[in-house]
Design a protein around this motif. Structure first.
Motif, PDB file in Angstrom:
ATOM      1  N   VAL A  46       0.825  -1.219   0.000  1.00 26.51           N
ATOM      2  CA  VAL A  46       0.000   0.000   0.000  1.00 26.51           C
ATOM      3  C   VAL A  46       0.857   1.266   0.000  1.00 26.51           C
ATOM      4  CG1 VAL A  46      -1.951  -1.145   1.097  1.00 26.51           C
ATOM      5  CG2 VAL A  46      -0.237  -0.020   2.527  1.00 26.51           C
ATOM      6  N   THR A  47       2.051   1.189   0.592  1.00 28.90           N
ATOM      7  CA  THR A  47       2.940   2.355   0.532  1.00 28.90           C
ATOM      8  C   THR A  47       3.667   2.415  -0.809  1.00 28.90           C
ATOM      9  OG1 THR A  47       4.681   1.087   1.671  1.00 28.90           O
ATOM     10  CG2 THR A  47       3.249   2.477   3.027  1.00 28.90           C
ATOM     11  N   GLY A  48       4.023   1.257  -1.353  1.00 27.71           N
ATOM     12  CA  GLY A  48       4.700   1.233  -2.642  1.00 27.71           C
ATOM     13  C   GLY A  48       3.816   1.716  -3.770  1.00 27.71           C
ATOM     14  N   LEU A  49       2.508   1.466  -3.676  1.00 23.42           N
ATOM     15  CA  LEU A  49       1.567   1.930  -4.694  1.00 23.42           C
ATOM     16  C   LEU A  49       1.208   3.399  -4.524  1.00 23.42           C
ATOM     17  CD1 LEU A  49      -0.889  -1.121  -4.877  1.00 23.42           C
ATOM     18  CD2 LEU A  49       0.867  -0.465  -6.548  1.00 23.42           C
ATOM     19  N   GLY A  50       1.705   4.000  -3.444  1.00 25.24           N
ATOM     20  CA  GLY A  50       1.425   5.414  -3.213  1.00 25.24           C
ATOM     21  C   GLY A  50       0.095   5.683  -2.549  1.00 25.24           C
ATOM     22  N   LEU A  51      -0.585   4.627  -2.073  1.00 23.77           N
ATOM     23  CA  LEU A  51      -1.852   4.835  -1.374  1.00 23.77           C
ATOM     24  C   LEU A  51      -1.637   5.495  -0.026  1.00 23.77           C
ATOM     25  CD1 LEU A  51      -3.532   1.380  -2.173  1.00 23.77           C
ATOM     26  CD2 LEU A  51      -3.812   3.561  -3.379  1.00 23.77           C
ATOM     27  N   TYR A  52      -0.496   5.214   0.588  1.00 29.63           N
ATOM     28  CA  TYR A  52      -0.119   5.808   1.865  1.00 29.63           C
ATOM     29  C   TYR A  52       1.345   6.215   1.802  1.00 29.63           C
ATOM     30  CZ  TYR A  52      -4.412   3.714   3.752  1.00 29.63           C
ATOM     31  OH  TYR A  52      -5.724   3.363   3.988  1.00 29.63           O
ATOM     32  N   ARG A  53       1.731   7.113   2.690  1.00 26.36           N
ATOM     33  CA  ARG A  53       3.126   7.501   2.781  1.00 26.36           C
ATOM     34  C   ARG A  53       3.929   6.385   3.440  1.00 26.36           C
ATOM     35  NH1 ARG A  53       3.963  13.078   3.134  1.00 26.36           N
ATOM     36  NH2 ARG A  53       6.162  12.557   3.517  1.00 26.36           N
ATOM     37  N   GLY A  54       5.194   6.270   3.071  1.00 15.79           N
ATOM     38  CA  GLY A  54       6.056   5.273   3.695  1.00 15.79           C
ATOM     39  C   GLY A  54       6.577   5.709   5.049  1.00 15.79           C
ATOM     40  N   ASN A  55       6.422   6.992   5.381  1.00 17.83           N
ATOM     41  CA  ASN A  55       6.887   7.524   6.662  1.00 17.83           C
ATOM     42  C   ASN A  55       5.817   7.272   7.719  1.00 17.83           C
ATOM     43  OD1 ASN A  55       7.636   9.162   8.862  1.00 17.83           O
ATOM     44  ND2 ASN A  55       8.686  10.608   7.525  1.00 17.83           N
ATOM     45  N   MET A  56       6.097   6.374   8.675  1.00 20.78           N
ATOM     46  CA  MET A  56       5.101   6.016   9.676  1.00 20.78           C
ATOM     47  C   MET A  56       4.824   7.152  10.651  1.00 20.78           C
ATOM     48  SD  MET A  56       3.995   3.181   8.789  1.00 20.78           S
ATOM     49  CE  MET A  56       4.504   2.860   7.104  1.00 20.78           C
ATOM     50  N   LEU A  57       5.745   8.091  10.771  1.00 21.40           N
ATOM     51  CA  LEU A  57       5.489   9.249  11.625  1.00 21.40           C
ATOM     52  C   LEU A  57       4.421  10.139  10.998  1.00 21.40           C
ATOM     53  CD1 LEU A  57       6.539  10.336  14.311  1.00 21.40           C
ATOM     54  CD2 LEU A  57       8.100  11.803  13.039  1.00 21.40           C
ATOM     55  N   VAL A  58       4.457  10.270   9.678  1.00 16.46           N
ATOM     56  CA  VAL A  58       3.415  11.017   8.967  1.00 16.46           C
ATOM     57  C   VAL A  58       2.077  10.298   9.088  1.00 16.46           C
ATOM     58  CG1 VAL A  58       2.671  11.836   6.697  1.00 16.46           C
ATOM     59  CG2 VAL A  58       5.069  12.017   7.360  1.00 16.46           C
ATOM     60  N   ASN A  59       2.104   8.974   9.069  1.00 15.13           N
ATOM     61  CA  ASN A  59       0.875   8.181   9.151  1.00 15.13           C
ATOM     62  C   ASN A  59       0.275   8.155  10.556  1.00 15.13           C
ATOM     63  OD1 ASN A  59       0.999   7.435   6.425  1.00 15.13           O
ATOM     64  ND2 ASN A  59       2.317   5.685   6.873  1.00 15.13           N
ATOM     65  N   LEU A  60       0.981   8.750  11.522  1.00 10.84           N
ATOM     66  CA  LEU A  60       0.550   8.659  12.919  1.00 10.84           C
ATOM     67  C   LEU A  60      -0.511   9.676  13.278  1.00 10.84           C
ATOM     68  CD1 LEU A  60       1.030   7.314  15.698  1.00 10.84           C
ATOM     69  CD2 LEU A  60       2.846   8.990  16.097  1.00 10.84           C
ATOM     70  N   ASN A  61      -0.481  10.860  12.674  1.00 12.68           N
ATOM     71  CA  ASN A  61      -1.381  11.918  13.111  1.00 12.68           C
ATOM     72  C   ASN A  61      -1.922  12.686  11.911  1.00 12.68           C
ATOM     73  OD1 ASN A  61      -2.780  13.550  14.881  1.00 12.68           O
ATOM     74  ND2 ASN A  61      -1.057  14.927  15.244  1.00 12.68           N
ATOM     75  N   PRO A  62      -3.207  12.486  11.543  1.00 13.17           N
ATOM     76  CA  PRO A  62      -4.106  11.494  12.133  1.00 13.17           C
ATOM     77  C   PRO A  62      -3.755  10.086  11.661  1.00 13.17           C
ATOM     78  CG  PRO A  62      -5.221  12.697  10.384  1.00 13.17           C
ATOM     79  CD  PRO A  62      -3.885  13.340  10.554  1.00 13.17           C
ATOM     80  N   PRO A  63      -4.063   9.087  12.438  1.00 14.11           N
ATOM     81  CA  PRO A  63      -3.631   7.719  12.116  1.00 14.11           C
ATOM     82  C   PRO A  63      -4.414   7.140  10.951  1.00 14.11           C
ATOM     83  CG  PRO A  63      -5.045   7.697  14.045  1.00 14.11           C
ATOM     84  CD  PRO A  63      -4.823   9.148  13.699  1.00 14.11           C
ATOM     85  N   ASN A  64      -3.813   6.156  10.303  1.00 10.70           N
ATOM     86  CA  ASN A  64      -4.483   5.520   9.165  1.00 10.70           C
ATOM     87  C   ASN A  64      -4.232   4.004   9.185  1.00 10.70           C
ATOM     88  OD1 ASN A  64      -1.895   5.066   7.926  1.00 10.70           O
ATOM     89  ND2 ASN A  64      -1.949   7.152   7.113  1.00 10.70           N
ATOM     90  N   PHE A  65      -4.672   3.357   8.134  1.00  8.66           N
ATOM     91  CA  PHE A  65      -4.650   1.894   8.032  1.00  8.66           C
ATOM     92  C   PHE A  65      -3.251   1.308   8.235  1.00  8.66           C
ATOM     93  CE2 PHE A  65      -4.591  -1.885   5.089  1.00  8.66           C
ATOM     94  CZ  PHE A  65      -5.319  -2.733   5.916  1.00  8.66           C
TER      95      PHE A  65
END
Length: 448
Positions: free
Chosen positions: A246-265
């Motif tokens: 999901v990060t490789g396809l660009g659906l989500y960022r690969g940076n987990m700190l960015v994914n933390l707030n607000p949180p996602n899948f």
């Protein structure tokens, strides 16, 4: 092996009740997470005094090229909620076996977290207001205020998940996999619309962390020795492969700190991998946690864990901000000198924490019940929940300000007054193990 089954002592009425024994592995995991968070924050906060006199902050760690794959491994926030799911479900079942209800559970959980947070907000508001009066630069004050806001999002998320445990536990008992699937679907649905409705993304503070907490429910119920090592390894590999997809396809960022707030899948996938890793490593962790010195260190830190978490970042921000007003050497962020200074910064934060723990650490100790204690009305508990979440939600959406810091301190103090003291069970005598809380000599951080 699964979570150890707990012995059942006899209550005063002859009823078998689960004992509130500690799970040493969960305590060790929590200690590891807390230590990693404190150390990580010392490598993130980097205030910069610009030539024009303005003050900005840099997240030095996040600017490193190697940061993204490392934070993928060391983003331990999901593990906090997995552990909270294990202990929270066990606590709710113990309370329910004693005849308690969801309002008592909410009362105990709120008091456990709100009392130390109220002290932090009150002290920070008074101190920073005084600093403004004495002429400290407003930007430095704002920097320190921001430091207080970061721990509060965790408090809001953790409280939101914990207060839903009675409802989620009932759903888990009826249909565990369907409940997890429903929460997961809600998380993904929110993610799908967060681009067009940005504020909707904050709904995952509830849905996402409740889903991760639900993983802890599964670990709490798993029989000893189940599932097998191959199954757990498969969950770890599968979760990370899906996360990479999901990060490789660009659906989500690969940076987990960015994914933390607000949180996602992505955080749910990390949570699944971390829950499986915790279960897989339980035999090794059990041996490590049984060492006497490990028990001593973990026990000491555990009794004041919430105080350490809430205070360490504001103290770090305050120390960093005040150093800007002095001639103390301040190496540029990211330089070799800056990295070599990190151990000194960590020692400085620990030195500042010691007196704070001595003064405010006792607020984590549970209020004990008396023979004349009464259950708080449901309306008082509900009002306390609303009063707590008003400033927290405002800070999450609009950012924390000095005025909101004062308002939050007042709201938290009001919530503590509304909640009163933890009630004893009807007909219970002082010292009897019938109330929602364990009695002495258990340590203060034993889950109710």
């Amino acid at each position: 092996m699964g979570v150890p089954q707990q012995q059942k002592p006899q209550a005063s009425g002859g009823q078998d009740l689960p004992a509130p024994d500690r799970d040493a592995v969960i305590d060790l995991a929590r200690f590891f997470c807390l230590a990693l968070v404190v150390v990580g924050h010392t490598m993130m906060v980097s205030p910069v005094l610009n030539p024009d006199g303005t003050v900005t902050t840099e997240n030095t760690l996040a600017l490193q090229d190697w940061f993204e794959p490392v934070i993928w491994i060391f983003m331990v926030m999901p593990l906090f909620f997995v552990a909270g799911g294990i202990t929270g479900l066990q606590s709710w079942r113990r309370l329910r076996a004693r005849g308690g209800n969801g309002f008592e559970f909410a009362q105990a959980r709120l008091l456990r977290l709100v009392r130390p947070a109220a002290a932090l907000l009150a002290v920070m508001f008074a101190g920073l207001w005084a600093a403004r009066l004495f002429g400290v630069e407003p930007q430095v004050v704002e920097l320190i205020v921001t430091g207080a806001g970061m721990p509060l999002w965790f408090l809001a998320a953790y409280l939101a998940a914990q207060l839903n445990i009675p409802l989620l536990a009932a759903l888990h008992d009826r249909a565990p996999w369907l409940t997890l699937a429903g929460l997961t679907a809600l998380v993904i649905a929110v993610d799908c619309f967060r681009g067009t409705l940005p504020l909707l993304a904050y709904a995952n503070i509830l849905f996402l962390w409740c889903a991760v907490q639900q993983l802890g429910f599964f670990l709490a119920d798993v029989p000893a020795g189940k599932p097998g090592a191959s199954t757990l390894a498969g969950v770890i590999v599968g979760s990370n492969l899906l996360l990479g997809l999901v990060t490789g396809l660009g659906l989500y960022r690969g940076n987990m700190l960015v994914n933390l707030n607000p949180p996602n899948f992505c955080l749910l996938l990390l949570g699944a991998a971390q829950a499986a890793a915790l279960q897989l490593s339980r035999p090794v962790l059990t041996g490590a946690a049984s060492a006497r010195w490990v028990r001593a260190v973990v026990g000491l830190a555990g009794r004041r864990a919430m105080t350490v978490y809430l205070w360490h970042l504001p103290l770090l921000a305050a120390m960093s901000g005040l150093l800007l007003l002095t001639d103390f050497p301040k190496p540029a962020a990211g330089t070799a000198s800056w990295w070599w200074s990190r151990p000194v910064v960590l020692l400085g934060v620990i030195a500042l924490l010691l007196p704070v723990l001595a003064v405010f650490g006792r607020l984590e100790e549970r209020p004990t019940a008396s023979a004349r204690s009464r259950r708080r009305p449901a309306a008082a508990v509900v009002t306390a929940v609303v009063v707590v979440f008003i400033p927290v939600v405002d800070a999450a959406v609009n950012g924390l300000t000095l005025a909101l810091l004062g308002g939050g301190a007042a709201c938290f103090a009001l919530a503590v007054l509304l909640l009163g003291r933890i009630p004893a069970a009807p007909g219970g005598a002082p010292g009897a193990a019938r109330g929602p809380l364990p009695q002495a000599p258990f340590s203060a951080n034993v889950e109710p």
